[in-house]
Design a protein around this motif. Structure first.
Motif, PDB file in Angstrom:
ATOM      1  N   CYS A 101      79.447  43.330  34.720  1.00 43.50           N
ATOM      2  CA  CYS A 101      79.665  42.803  33.570  1.00 43.50           C
ATOM      3  C   CYS A 101      80.487  41.851  33.701  1.00 43.50           C
ATOM      4  CB  CYS A 101      79.881  43.729  32.630  1.00 43.50           C
ATOM      5  SG  CYS A 101      80.127  43.001  30.768  1.00 43.50           S
ATOM      6  N   SER A 102      80.540  40.328  33.191  1.00 43.74           N
ATOM      7  CA  SER A 102      81.535  39.380  33.217  1.00 43.74           C
ATOM      8  C   SER A 102      82.478  39.608  32.288  1.00 43.74           C
ATOM      9  CB  SER A 102      80.878  38.012  33.379  1.00 43.74           C
ATOM     10  OG  SER A 102      80.213  37.784  31.949  1.00 43.74           O
ATOM     11  N   LYS A 103      82.352  40.369  31.336  1.00 45.23           N
ATOM     12  CA  LYS A 103      83.393  40.628  30.257  1.00 45.23           C
ATOM     13  C   LYS A 103      84.158  41.878  30.304  1.00 45.23           C
ATOM     14  CE  LYS A 103      80.591  38.260  26.768  1.00 45.23           C
ATOM     15  NZ  LYS A 103      79.836  38.568  25.437  1.00 45.23           N
ATOM     16  N   CYS A 104      83.595  43.095  30.989  1.00 42.70           N
ATOM     17  CA  CYS A 104      84.402  44.119  31.136  1.00 42.70           C
ATOM     18  C   CYS A 104      84.648  44.619  32.479  1.00 42.70           C
ATOM     19  CB  CYS A 104      83.933  45.607  30.347  1.00 42.70           C
ATOM     20  SG  CYS A 104      82.460  45.958  30.907  1.00 42.70           S
ATOM     21  N   GLY A 105      83.838  43.921  33.293  1.00 40.17           N
ATOM     22  CA  GLY A 105      84.123  43.950  34.799  1.00 40.17           C
ATOM     23  C   GLY A 105      83.239  45.275  35.508  1.00 40.17           C
ATOM     24  N   ASN A 106      82.553  46.186  34.536  1.00 38.69           N
ATOM     25  CA  ASN A 106      81.740  47.383  35.158  1.00 38.69           C
ATOM     26  C   ASN A 106      80.783  47.226  36.090  1.00 38.69           C
ATOM     27  OD1 ASN A 106      81.941  49.689  31.955  1.00 38.69           O
ATOM     28  ND2 ASN A 106      83.460  49.369  33.662  1.00 38.69           N
ATOM     29  N   PHE A 107      80.880  47.674  37.304  1.00 38.28           N
ATOM     30  CA  PHE A 107      79.628  47.759  38.356  1.00 38.28           C
ATOM     31  C   PHE A 107      78.565  48.288  37.625  1.00 38.28           C
ATOM     32  CE2 PHE A 107      77.441  50.291  41.095  1.00 38.28           C
ATOM     33  CZ  PHE A 107      76.502  49.306  41.681  1.00 38.28           C
ATOM     34  N   ALA A 108      77.429  47.561  37.651  1.00 40.32           N
ATOM     35  CA  ALA A 108      76.173  47.980  37.031  1.00 40.32           C
ATOM     36  C   ALA A 108      75.151  48.762  37.982  1.00 40.32           C
ATOM     37  CB  ALA A 108      75.666  46.992  35.888  1.00 40.32           C
ATOM     38  N   PHE A 109      74.968  47.659  38.961  1.00 40.84           N
ATOM     39  CA  PHE A 109      73.903  48.151  39.935  1.00 40.84           C
ATOM     40  C   PHE A 109      74.069  47.285  41.191  1.00 40.84           C
ATOM     41  CE2 PHE A 109      72.599  44.914  36.925  1.00 40.84           C
ATOM     42  CZ  PHE A 109      72.135  43.966  37.485  1.00 40.84           C
ATOM     43  N   SER A 110      73.112  47.569  42.182  1.00 40.22           N
ATOM     44  CA  SER A 110      73.088  46.551  43.353  1.00 40.22           C
ATOM     45  C   SER A 110      71.754  46.590  43.549  1.00 40.22           C
ATOM     46  CB  SER A 110      73.603  47.493  44.547  1.00 40.22           C
ATOM     47  OG  SER A 110      75.022  47.492  44.525  1.00 40.22           O
ATOM     48  N   VAL A 111      71.096  45.396  43.919  1.00 32.73           N
ATOM     49  CA  VAL A 111      70.047  45.053  44.343  1.00 32.73           C
ATOM     50  C   VAL A 111      69.810  44.446  45.989  1.00 32.73           C
ATOM     51  CG1 VAL A 111      67.826  43.563  44.022  1.00 32.73           C
ATOM     52  CG2 VAL A 111      69.296  44.293  41.954  1.00 32.73           C
ATOM     53  N   GLN A 112      69.376  45.505  46.507  1.00 39.94           N
ATOM     54  CA  GLN A 112      69.514  45.138  48.045  1.00 39.94           C
ATOM     55  C   GLN A 112      68.163  44.723  48.843  1.00 39.94           C
ATOM     56  OE1 GLN A 112      71.579  47.864  46.995  1.00 39.94           O
ATOM     57  NE2 GLN A 112      70.106  49.475  46.870  1.00 39.94           N
ATOM     58  N   ASN A 113      68.052  44.073  49.739  1.00 36.19           N
ATOM     59  CA  ASN A 113      66.971  43.839  50.486  1.00 36.19           C
ATOM     60  C   ASN A 113      67.738  44.132  52.072  1.00 36.19           C
ATOM     61  OD1 ASN A 113      64.542  43.607  51.936  1.00 36.19           O
ATOM     62  ND2 ASN A 113      64.135  41.728  50.765  1.00 36.19           N
ATOM     63  N   SER A 123      69.929  50.483  43.256  1.00 29.48           N
ATOM     64  CA  SER A 123      70.824  51.576  42.853  1.00 29.48           C
ATOM     65  C   SER A 123      71.487  51.181  41.719  1.00 29.48           C
ATOM     66  CB  SER A 123      71.745  51.973  43.928  1.00 29.48           C
ATOM     67  OG  SER A 123      72.571  50.878  44.438  1.00 29.48           O
ATOM     68  N   VAL A 124      71.690  52.179  40.786  1.00 27.34           N
ATOM     69  CA  VAL A 124      72.450  51.851  39.738  1.00 27.34           C
ATOM     70  C   VAL A 124      73.932  52.690  39.589  1.00 27.34           C
ATOM     71  CG1 VAL A 124      70.447  51.180  38.209  1.00 27.34           C
ATOM     72  CG2 VAL A 124      71.024  53.583  38.189  1.00 27.34           C
ATOM     73  N   SER A 125      74.725  52.254  38.969  1.00 29.38           N
ATOM     74  CA  SER A 125      76.103  53.006  38.908  1.00 29.38           C
ATOM     75  C   SER A 125      75.739  54.303  38.079  1.00 29.38           C
ATOM     76  CB  SER A 125      77.034  52.108  38.116  1.00 29.38           C
ATOM     77  OG  SER A 125      78.220  53.052  37.920  1.00 29.38           O
ATOM     78  N   ALA A 126      75.925  55.423  38.757  1.00 28.99           N
ATOM     79  CA  ALA A 126      75.945  56.622  37.767  1.00 28.99           C
ATOM     80  C   ALA A 126      76.769  56.755  36.763  1.00 28.99           C
ATOM     81  CB  ALA A 126      75.979  57.800  38.975  1.00 28.99           C
ATOM     82  N   ARG A 127      77.925  56.104  36.828  1.00 25.54           N
ATOM     83  CA  ARG A 127      79.229  56.217  35.821  1.00 25.54           C
ATOM     84  C   ARG A 127      78.767  55.488  34.559  1.00 25.54           C
ATOM     85  NH1 ARG A 127      83.794  57.567  38.499  1.00 25.54           N
ATOM     86  NH2 ARG A 127      84.056  57.225  40.429  1.00 25.54           N
ATOM     87  N   LEU A 128      77.683  54.555  34.628  1.00 24.73           N
ATOM     88  CA  LEU A 128      76.902  53.946  33.396  1.00 24.73           C
ATOM     89  C   LEU A 128      76.021  54.711  32.741  1.00 24.73           C
ATOM     90  CD1 LEU A 128      77.540  50.259  34.306  1.00 24.73           C
ATOM     91  CD2 LEU A 128      79.136  51.553  33.565  1.00 24.73           C
ATOM     92  N   LEU A 129      75.484  55.573  33.308  1.00 23.72           N
ATOM     93  CA  LEU A 129      74.301  56.299  32.583  1.00 23.72           C
ATOM     94  C   LEU A 129      74.545  57.410  31.632  1.00 23.72           C
ATOM     95  CD1 LEU A 129      72.310  56.673  36.055  1.00 23.72           C
ATOM     96  CD2 LEU A 129      71.711  55.288  34.158  1.00 23.72           C
ATOM     97  N   ASP A 130      73.958  57.472  30.657  1.00 26.91           N
ATOM     98  CA  ASP A 130      74.011  58.639  29.649  1.00 26.91           C
ATOM     99  C   ASP A 130      73.494  59.913  30.010  1.00 26.91           C
ATOM    100  OD1 ASP A 130      74.297  60.086  27.405  1.00 26.91           O
ATOM    101  OD2 ASP A 130      73.274  58.975  25.963  1.00 26.91           O
ATOM    102  N   PHE A 131      74.060  60.861  30.926  1.00 24.11           N
ATOM    103  CA  PHE A 131      73.595  61.871  31.176  1.00 24.11           C
ATOM    104  C   PHE A 131      73.557  63.075  30.203  1.00 24.11           C
ATOM    105  CE2 PHE A 131      75.211  60.259  35.230  1.00 24.11           C
ATOM    106  CZ  PHE A 131      73.722  60.416  36.141  1.00 24.11           C
TER     107      PHE A 131
END
Length: 170
Positions: A101-113, A123-131
């Motif tokens: 996020c360009s506002k709060c800086g939280n890492f959200a995901f990585s798209v890789q090839n 992969s998505v940040s496990a820290r941002l998911l609503d478990f």
């Protein structure tokens, strides 16, 4: 005979709520860490998803599948990306977009090839998911002895359970 893992669909968002997404077909056994310099310094805890159609960015009422070809098109919506090792990207060895996020800086995901890793993945940040939506707590899902560790530091991208690769962290 092994049973198939239970798969979940969870909502995710950054701290300020600018980046919102739905992650589908999540296997909680794939929560882990990578020992590459970027992931180590960022303190990332990720969860792998099956394919690009399994991460949907929410833009108003729209749901847009995330993939390597469109990840850079969301800048006006508050999403920024960082590409480590651009010289390797140019050489075609691998391509990784770390979205945040360009506002709060939280890492959200990585798209890789990554060719040596089997091609395209997200992969998505496990820290941002609503478990809590599935009655689980982050602390119960991040037991270091059960985590998946990825060897990105050597660029071989091997995976192992229970113990970090050299240079990695619990």
């Amino acid at each position: 005979m092994s049973s198939s893992p239970e798969l979940y669909t969870l909502n995710g968002s950054c701290h300020c709520g600018t980046i919102k997404f739905i992650a589908k077909n999540l296997n909680l056994d794939t929560i882990g860490k990578c020992n590459c310099t970027y992931d180590n310094k960022a303190g990332k805890i990720f969860i792998m998803v099956r394919g690009p159609e399994d991460v949907l960015l929410l833009k108003g009422d729209e749901q847009i599948a995330l993939n390597a070809s469109n990840v850079t098109k969301f800048k006006e919506d508050g999403l920024s990306t960082y590409i480590p090792y651009p010289e390797r990207f140019k050489a075609g060895e691998h391509e990784v977009h770390h979205g945040f996020c360009s506002k709060c800086g939280n890492f959200a995901f990585s798209v890789q090839n990554v060719k040596s890793y089997g091609g395209a993945s997200i992969s998505v940040s496990a820290r941002l998911l609503d478990f809590s939506a599935i009655g689980k707590d982050m602390k119960d899902l991040t037991d270091p002895k059960k985590a998946t560790y990825v060897d990105g530091l050597s660029n071989k991208f091997g995976m192992q359970k229970g113990e970090p690769w050299s240079g990695g962290a619990w």
